[in-house]
Design a protein around this motif. Structure first.
Motif, PDB file in Angstrom:
ATOM      1  N   GLN A 148     -49.135 -46.225  83.170  1.00  0.00           N
ATOM      2  CA  GLN A 148     -48.751 -46.002  81.780  1.00  0.00           C
ATOM      3  C   GLN A 148     -48.565 -47.339  81.064  1.00  0.00           C
ATOM      4  O   GLN A 148     -47.929 -48.256  81.578  1.00  0.00           O
ATOM      5  N   GLY A 149     -49.151 -47.457  79.884  1.00  0.00           N
ATOM      6  CA  GLY A 149     -49.006 -48.656  79.069  1.00  0.00           C
ATOM      7  C   GLY A 149     -50.056 -49.721  79.316  1.00  0.00           C
ATOM      8  O   GLY A 149     -50.171 -50.668  78.541  1.00  0.00           O
ATOM      9  N   GLU A 150     -50.837 -49.579  80.394  1.00  0.00           N
ATOM     10  CA  GLU A 150     -51.878 -50.566  80.665  1.00  0.00           C
ATOM     11  C   GLU A 150     -53.072 -50.383  79.725  1.00  0.00           C
ATOM     12  O   GLU A 150     -53.393 -49.262  79.322  1.00  0.00           O
ATOM     13  N   LYS A 151     -53.699 -51.487  79.397  1.00  0.00           N
ATOM     14  CA  LYS A 151     -54.933 -51.462  78.598  1.00  0.00           C
ATOM     15  C   LYS A 151     -56.011 -52.127  79.448  1.00  0.00           C
ATOM     16  O   LYS A 151     -56.096 -53.348  79.526  1.00  0.00           O
ATOM     17  N   VAL A 152     -56.809 -51.284  80.087  1.00  0.00           N
ATOM     18  CA  VAL A 152     -57.741 -51.737  81.117  1.00  0.00           C
ATOM     19  C   VAL A 152     -59.169 -51.713  80.578  1.00  0.00           C
ATOM     20  O   VAL A 152     -59.625 -50.696  80.037  1.00  0.00           O
ATOM     21  N   ALA A 153     -59.870 -52.828  80.725  1.00  0.00           N
ATOM     22  CA  ALA A 153     -61.272 -52.924  80.322  1.00  0.00           C
ATOM     23  C   ALA A 153     -62.152 -52.922  81.558  1.00  0.00           C
ATOM     24  O   ALA A 153     -61.894 -53.645  82.521  1.00  0.00           O
ATOM     25  N   LEU A 154     -63.200 -52.094  81.529  1.00  0.00           N
ATOM     26  CA  LEU A 154     -64.178 -52.032  82.608  1.00  0.00           C
ATOM     27  C   LEU A 154     -65.437 -52.760  82.160  1.00  0.00           C
ATOM     28  O   LEU A 154     -66.027 -52.422  81.138  1.00  0.00           O
ATOM     29  N   ILE A 155     -65.829 -53.790  82.903  1.00  0.00           N
ATOM     30  CA  ILE A 155     -67.029 -54.536  82.549  1.00  0.00           C
ATOM     31  C   ILE A 155     -67.989 -54.536  83.730  1.00  0.00           C
ATOM     32  O   ILE A 155     -67.606 -54.260  84.862  1.00  0.00           O
ATOM     33  N   GLY A 156     -69.256 -54.847  83.451  1.00  0.00           N
ATOM     34  CA  GLY A 156     -70.280 -54.874  84.487  1.00  0.00           C
ATOM     35  C   GLY A 156     -71.646 -54.887  83.837  1.00  0.00           C
ATOM     36  O   GLY A 156     -71.790 -54.663  82.631  1.00  0.00           O
ATOM     37  N   SER A 157     -72.665 -55.129  84.627  1.00  0.00           N
ATOM     38  CA  SER A 157     -74.017 -55.236  84.087  1.00  0.00           C
ATOM     39  C   SER A 157     -74.540 -53.860  83.671  1.00  0.00           C
ATOM     40  O   SER A 157     -74.032 -52.826  84.126  1.00  0.00           O
ATOM     41  N   ASN A 158     -75.563 -53.853  82.788  1.00  0.00           N
ATOM     42  CA  ASN A 158     -76.211 -52.602  82.409  1.00  0.00           C
ATOM     43  C   ASN A 158     -76.768 -51.919  83.654  1.00  0.00           C
ATOM     44  O   ASN A 158     -77.389 -52.562  84.508  1.00  0.00           O
ATOM     45  N   GLY A 159     -76.530 -50.609  83.754  1.00  0.00           N
ATOM     46  CA  GLY A 159     -77.038 -49.866  84.902  1.00  0.00           C
ATOM     47  C   GLY A 159     -76.132 -49.874  86.113  1.00  0.00           C
ATOM     48  O   GLY A 159     -76.464 -49.289  87.147  1.00  0.00           O
TER      49      GLY A 159
END
Length: 625
Positions: free
Chosen positions: A28-39
């Motif tokens: 709760q309260g976290e702001k998580v970004a998911l990154i990675g290459s296309n595909g």
């Protein structure tokens, strides 16, 4: 409190696993970004978390007592509804209370009505419609009665974004929320999300947005999740440390593998059971060494461009209007060698129109564009992808060239050029149909670059591109020897590449600013502060001079003031009566939920007017005394 828990989840595509055995959680309260290459499977992973796609193994658990909102890359909405109906069609506490209120009026259900009024009061939702219009306006949607079927893809995405923000869920999942937004709107959304209490899980390639919004980064790479607590800048620092460590481990594994290979070759064919553990360890080490490390070493792509003459492109006094709206008003510019110019401004200001006029696709109402004879333009537009789905990746580029000429005279094969733009050899011979949307965009961009233009015009080239591709593209454009004219909402990209700004500021005015985007914004902010300061300075000047003309000492009110005093008392009485009537309507006498918002607005206006009248009444009553 744990909002999300994913244990050993995977996605099997049949011929290969997209990802496998991923484990992570979100508090709760976290702001998580998911990154990675296309595909790499980012959108698939978000669909799984949102419950739209099943996992191939493992389990995802989302806390049951929370509300989840999801913005997909391509949201689906009912074409027959208007923008406003789409928002009110949503199911949340407020719209449910409004619908219950309407139902209670139809059925004369006092208990349901009381419950609905209590909910609307608790949520302060009588002005819900005004809040809806405010958020839609911030996202660039102003025609609230327009049908969804009449909106562009970008407008639909913005309506869908408004819908999830207005619903105010506990857990918000966003897939590329900044696509199709202009820079000003992105900055508003950035502030909105960074200051809200909503728990966030998002995919975005906007690096400034990542840095300001996310407090945790997860990178999906090589079928693994790498987790970093901190913003994007911290992630870059720790990723560099991890890759350096991986390089050391990889080197040690290679040395061990070499020794073990020599041992394997020395052994007789009939090996004993006693040595089987070492044989198994050899195969594990071989697999780990082959797949566990990828070098990020890159060749600097200094591509040779066609020779430019003295005349490049000259814009002479062009103007363009549509439906009595002026987009470009008497604009002039003469391009110089090495110009790298970014075009910025709100959506609908005419940025793409400018590009089309330079390309000759659209004619200006007045003025002209003169192109030099040696100029070869490469144009990347926002339009559809121009590929045959069954064509091989490498063949789509080989149609235009077999080799790419570098600035030092060497030639780079198309296969090597594709590899530099993150299409490895095994992907180059796959049909285009197997590429992700972002990979297809990258291939379309390569198709433009490989034709050797000396003047590049790029309209939103960063949409749908992953961060690795953006880094490669930035390196390419930094070393590009020709001219560049680009429209992009990616501020990091603009700051790194451009040294000049054409800012569409409205009513056809285009500010020609020397500098990158951040420098322009800082200058703009200073201009606005200076203008505001000048206004404030004028107020004291009037206040100081006022005592120089002393007002007559009135012990009694004039006839005119007495009349005003009597009228104010009557007006205040009427306002009090109307205030009571509006309040009664809002609490049981009104059935149209659209009118509820109007009544709430009227109530606010009555309160403001009463305050003004009361102040004036006090002033006049002192004179009477």
């Amino acid at each position: 409190m744990n909002y999300l828990s994913a244990e050993n989840i995977g996605r099997d595509l049949g011929e290969k696993w997209l990802f496998k055995a991923l484990t992570f959680g979100i508090l709760q309260g976290e702001k998580v970004a998911l990154i990675g290459s296309n595909g790499s499977g980012k959108t698939t992973l978000l669909d799984m978390v949102a419950g739209l796609t099943e996992t191939d193994g493992g389990e995802i658990s989302v806390r049951k007592d929370i509300r989840v909102g999801y913005l997909p890359q391509e949201p689906e909405m009912k074409d027959e509804l208007t923008v406003m109906e789409t928002i009110f069609y949503a199911e949340n506490e407020i719209t449910t209370a409004i619908k219950n209120y309407e139902l209670s009026m139809e059925n004369n259900d006092i208990d349901l009505m009381s419950s609905a009024i209590e909910t609307l009061d608790a949520l302060q939702a009588w002005d819900y419609e005004a809040k809806v219009k405010q958020i839609l306006g911030k996202l660039g949607i102003h025609d609230f009665n327009k049908l969804i079927s009449q909106l562009s893809g970008g407008q639909k995405k913005r309506v869908a974004l408004a819908k999830v923000l207005i619903d105010n869920p506990d857990f918000l999942i966003l897939d590329e929320p900044t696509n199709h937004l202009d820079l000003q709107t992105i900055e508003w959304l950035e502030g909105f999300l960074s200051t809200s209490n909503t728990t966030l899980f998002l995919v975005t390639h906007d690096r400034y947005f990542l840095d300001k919004v996310a407090n945790r980064i997860m990178e999906l790479a090589n079928n693994q999740i790498h987790k970093f607590t901190g913003n994007y800048a911290y992630f870059l620092e720790k990723k560099a440390d991890r890759e350096a460590n991986d390089a050391v481990v990889h080197e040690k594994n290679q040395q061990r593998l070499k020794k073990e290979l020599e041992w394997m070759r020395r052994q007789p064919k009939a090996r004993t059971t006693k040595a089987q553990y070492r044989i198994d360890a050899f195969h594990d080490l071989k697999e780990k060494t082959a797949a566990g490390f990828k070098s990020d070493d890159k060749i600097e792509l200094n591509v040779r461009t066609e020779r430019m003459g003295k005349k490049i492109i000259e814009i002479h006094d062009i103007s363009k209007s549509y439906n009595d709206i002026t987009f470009i008003d008497h604009f002039n510019y003469v391009f110089k060698r090495g110009d790298k110019i970014g075009i910025v401004g709100k959506n609908g200001m005419g940025k793409t129109t400018m590009l089309d006029i330079i390309m000759g696709i659209t004619k200006p109402d007045s003025g002209s564009v003169i192109k030099g004879e040696t100029i070869k333009i490469g144009y990347y537009s926002q339009g559809g992808l121009d590929f045959s789905e069954d064509q091989k990746v490498i063949d789509a580029i080989k149609e235009y060239a077999e080799f790419v000429k570098l600035g030092d005279g060497r030639e780079l094969s198309i296969s090597a050029f594709l590899t530099m733009f993150l299409f490895p050899p095994k992907v180059q011979y796959n049909p285009i149909s197997k590429l992700s949307g972002g990979e297809k965009r990258r291939l379309q961009l390569m198709k433009v670059l490989v034709q050797g233009p000396n003047f590049l015009i790029l309209d939103e080239p960063t949409n749908d591109l992953d961060i690795d591709t953006l880094n490669v593209l930035e390196e390419f454009l930094e070393s590009f020897g020709g001219c560049l004219l680009v429209v992009s909402h990616d501020r990091y990209f603009m700051d790194k590449i451009i040294d000049h700004v054409f800012a569409f500021e409205g009513e056809g005015y285009i500010k020609d600013f020397p500098g990158n985007y951040t420098e322009y914004r800082n200058w703009k902010d200073e201009e606005e502060k200076a203008a505001l300061s000048q206004k404030k300075e004028k107020v004291p000047a009037v206040v100081i001079e006022t005592p120089k003309t002393p007002a007559p000492d009135k012990k009694k009110m004039s006839f005119k003031e007495k009349k005003e005093f009597e009228d104010i008392e009557k007006t205040m009485k009427k306002l009090d009566e109307r205030k009571t009537a509006v309040f009664d309507l809002m609490n049981g006498g009104e059935s149209d939920f659209e009118k509820l918002g109007a009544l709430g607005q009227e109530l606010e206006e009555i309160k403001n007017e009463l305050e003004e009248k009361e102040l004036r009444w006090l002033e006049l009553s002192e004179l009477e005394g």
